[in-house]
Every structure is written in C-alpha cells, then in structure tokens.
Design an enzyme around this catalytic site. Structure first.
Site, short mmCIF file in Angstrom:
data_model
loop_
_atom_site.label_atom_id
_atom_site.label_comp_id
_atom_site.label_asym_id
_atom_site.label_seq_id
_atom_site.Cartn_x
_atom_site.Cartn_y
_atom_site.Cartn_z
CD GLU A 145 -1.33 -64.66 31.01
OE1 GLU A 145 -2.42 -64.19 31.39
OE2 GLU A 145 -0.45 -65.02 31.81
CE1 TYR A 176 -2.30 -59.75 32.68
CE2 TYR A 176 -3.56 -61.07 31.13
CZ TYR A 176 -2.79 -60.98 32.27
OH TYR A 176 -2.48 -62.11 32.97
CG ASP A 198 -4.32 -59.33 35.80
OD1 ASP A 198 -3.70 -58.68 36.67
OD2 ASP A 198 -4.43 -60.57 35.84
#
Length: 367
Positions: free
Chosen positions: A42, A125, A143
């Site tokens: 991520e 996020y 996101d």
C-alpha cells in the site's frame, strides 16, 4: 447524498463481494494477509500504478523477506531499492516503522487504524487498508478509487480536494462495510475503481454495481467526483554541474536529509540557468552552495550539454535543469557529503531526476 436502507446495503455487499470473489485481481500482496506485505504494497501503491509496483515489491521482498530483515537494513540500501518510485521519505519511513515494531514493540503490530497511524508515514488510507485487510477492522481505506466509486454511487458532491472530504466520505462508507469481510470489501472497491469505474472512460453500463450507481442511472457520471482544479506547480530552474576528470571520475553529491530528493545522490545542482556563467562564477557558486571548493582546479574543458534541458515534475514543483560539463585535470578534495565516483556509478541511491540527467548527458555529450 443518497443513503441506502439496510436491505440495499446487504444487496450491495453481496453483489460487490460476489464479483470480487470471481474477478478480483490476483496480485502478489494478496497471497496472504500478512501486515508486512499489505503495508509495504500500500505504501508503494500510493500514486504509482500496480504494474509498476509489482517488480519493486518482489525485489524488495527478495532483499528483506521479513520485517526483521528490513529493520536491520542500511538506509542507503533501502533508498537505492526504492529509486524510481519517488517520495523517498516513504522509504525512510518504511525503515523507521520496521525498526519501531521490531525493536520497541517486540514484533507486534498495532491492530487498529488509530494505532497504525501512530507509526511513521502511515496516514488515513494506509492505516485503513492495513487495519481492514490484515486485522479485520471494519474501517474504510479511502483513496482515489474510493472517492470516485462512492461519489458516483451515492452522489456525494463534496470536493474531494477539500478538507472535509475525508470526514464526509468516511461517514458515508463506514456503514456499508461488512463486519466479516472488511478487507475484501476495500480491495473490491480498489478493483472496481481501476476497472469499470475509472476516472476516464468508465464502463458504467457493464459495471457489476450498475444497479446501485446513481450517477450512471441519472446520466451524470462525468460530474462525479467533484474535484477542484489542482494548483499549478511552481517553476524552478537549476543547472547540474557534470564535473569530471579525463579518466571518467565525476563528482557525486548527497542531497540534504530534508526536502526534495533527501539523502539521494546527484550531480551538484546550482540554482538558475548557469549556461552563460563564467567558470570562476560557477566555481564560486559551487563553493557557496555545496562547500565544494575547486577554485584552484585546472579546468581543461567547459561546455554546455545540448541545447535543451531536463524536466521533472514533483507534486508542487516543476523543475527545468540545464547541464554544464567541466573537465578537470585531476580530482580535488571534497566535503563529507560528496565523492569522486565513476560517471555512471551504480552503487549509490539516485533519484529518477538523476537518471533523466544521465540519459540526457549521454545523448548530447560531445567527445
């Protein structure tokens, strides 16, 4: 903004997760739910496409298979492996977080988004993604995909660049997350936003959630999400000094530990277009800006490299870089943050900008 009743929410969950089970992307970081793998992927995926990230992710794990391996890594090696992904503070924060978890927390990760956000470089996020995928916490991972998907599904007209966006979308999305599969839900939204519900050329008619897509049903897909104009990057001009000796050694300098390109290695950069500056002026600026003193050096050759420039865009800045090449008779002493190395060195971490400069130099140099 539209609000669904409980029956509609359940139908949406079943439809979205059914599609994800059948068609979700087979990505290397989805082979398990290990927090190290989820977190690493991520962080890499922020503002970088999946196909670009996959080889970086796999090379990274070949170097540091476990969080403990990463915690013991040298920062220079970490930055070199990250080179090309940009935002190098993210790589430094990966190392810092690995060290905190292994050395201060006994290898134990925080299991909530709130706890994860206390670690270096982990924002809303990434915290939501790791907490939901690795630890099953029913929190959203908001996101660009999530903004786009839910703005269209629910006709949310909040500007996604506004300070209120995170709060508004979090409140709208959280009730939709299934308690038993929050990670799959967030990953399904990611896949949906990168396939049928893209920013440009969406295929809303064939989307698995078309029946829930209010923007599509009303023919206003192109109006969502609402996004104010992005600020134009500030223009900056620099001149890179390619300082070499006849045997192919060049001056490489490590950038300061803070700011753009922090701690990475480049050819020395001077502010402004210095193609018309005299050699004494160049050397005076070099000493003032970088503490690299060459006033007594014998300059055998001086030339601008090509008639054009190298350009590079950061989030808030647009750089134009000209190249000036000085050939010195012999190496001179350098400060601690600079080294004489081969012109095409491969040992130090260098940013994409430096790679662009090297490519431009090799194309336009004259023998």
């Amino acid at each position: 903004m539209i609000q669904w009743d409980a029956a509609t929410i359940k139908q949406f969950q079943d439809t979205l997760l059914g599609w994800y089970d059948a068609h979700g992307r087979a990505l290397p970081w989805r082979r398990d739910h290990a927090p190290y793998h989820v977190w690493l992927s991520e962080v890499m995926l922020q503002q970088t496409g999946v196909q670009t990230v996959i080889p970086y992710y796999e090379r990274w794990l070949a170097h540091w298979p476990t969080l403990t391996d990463l915690a013991a890594a040298d920062e220079a090696a970490v930055l070199k492996e990250w080179a090309g992904l940009g935002y190098y503070s993210r790589a430094r924060n990966l190392l810092k977080t690995a060290q905190i978890i292994t050395q201060e927390r006994g290898g134990q990760w925080p299991t909530t988004a709130a706890g994860l956000k206390q670690l270096p470089g982990i924002g809303d996020y990434v915290a939501g993604a790791v907490a939901s995928i690795a630890f099953g916490e029913p929190v959203p991972a908001i996101d660009g995909n999530a903004y786009r998907v839910f703005a269209r599904l629910l006709l949310i007209d909040t500007d996604i660049r506004s300070g209120a966006a995170q709060r508004v979308f979090r409140a709208a999305i959280t009730p939709l997350i299934p308690q038993d599969r929050p990670g799959d839900f967030n990953q399904a939204v990611m896949d949906l936003g990168s396939s049928y519900m893209t920013a440009k050329h969406p295929d809303s008619a064939h989307s698995p959630v078309a029946a829930f897509d209010a923007a599509y049903q009303q023919g206003v897909t192109d109006q969502y999400p609402v996004k104010s104009a992005k600020k134009k990057p500030v223009a900056k001009t620099y001149t890179a000094l390619v300082l070499t000796t006849p045997d192919g050694q060049a001056v490489w300098q490590q950038r300061p530990s803070r700011g753009l390109l922090a701690s990475l290695w480049t050819w020395p950069l001077l502010t402004g277009d210095q193609r018309a500056a005299t050699v004494p002026e160049l050397l005076t600026q070099l000493a003032a800006a970088h503490a690299i003193t060459m006033a007594s050096a014998a300059v055998l050759r001086d030339q601008s490299v090509g008639a054009g420039s190298v350009t590079h865009v950061f989030t808030h800045q647009h750089w134009t870089v000209y190249l000036r090449h000085l050939t010195l008779a012999a190496p001179t002493a350098l400060p601690a943050n600079a080294r004489w190395l081969p012109l095409a060195q491969q040992t130090l971490a260098e940013p994409t900008l430096q790679r662009k400069m090297a490519a431009y130099y090799n194309k336009n140099k004259t023998d």
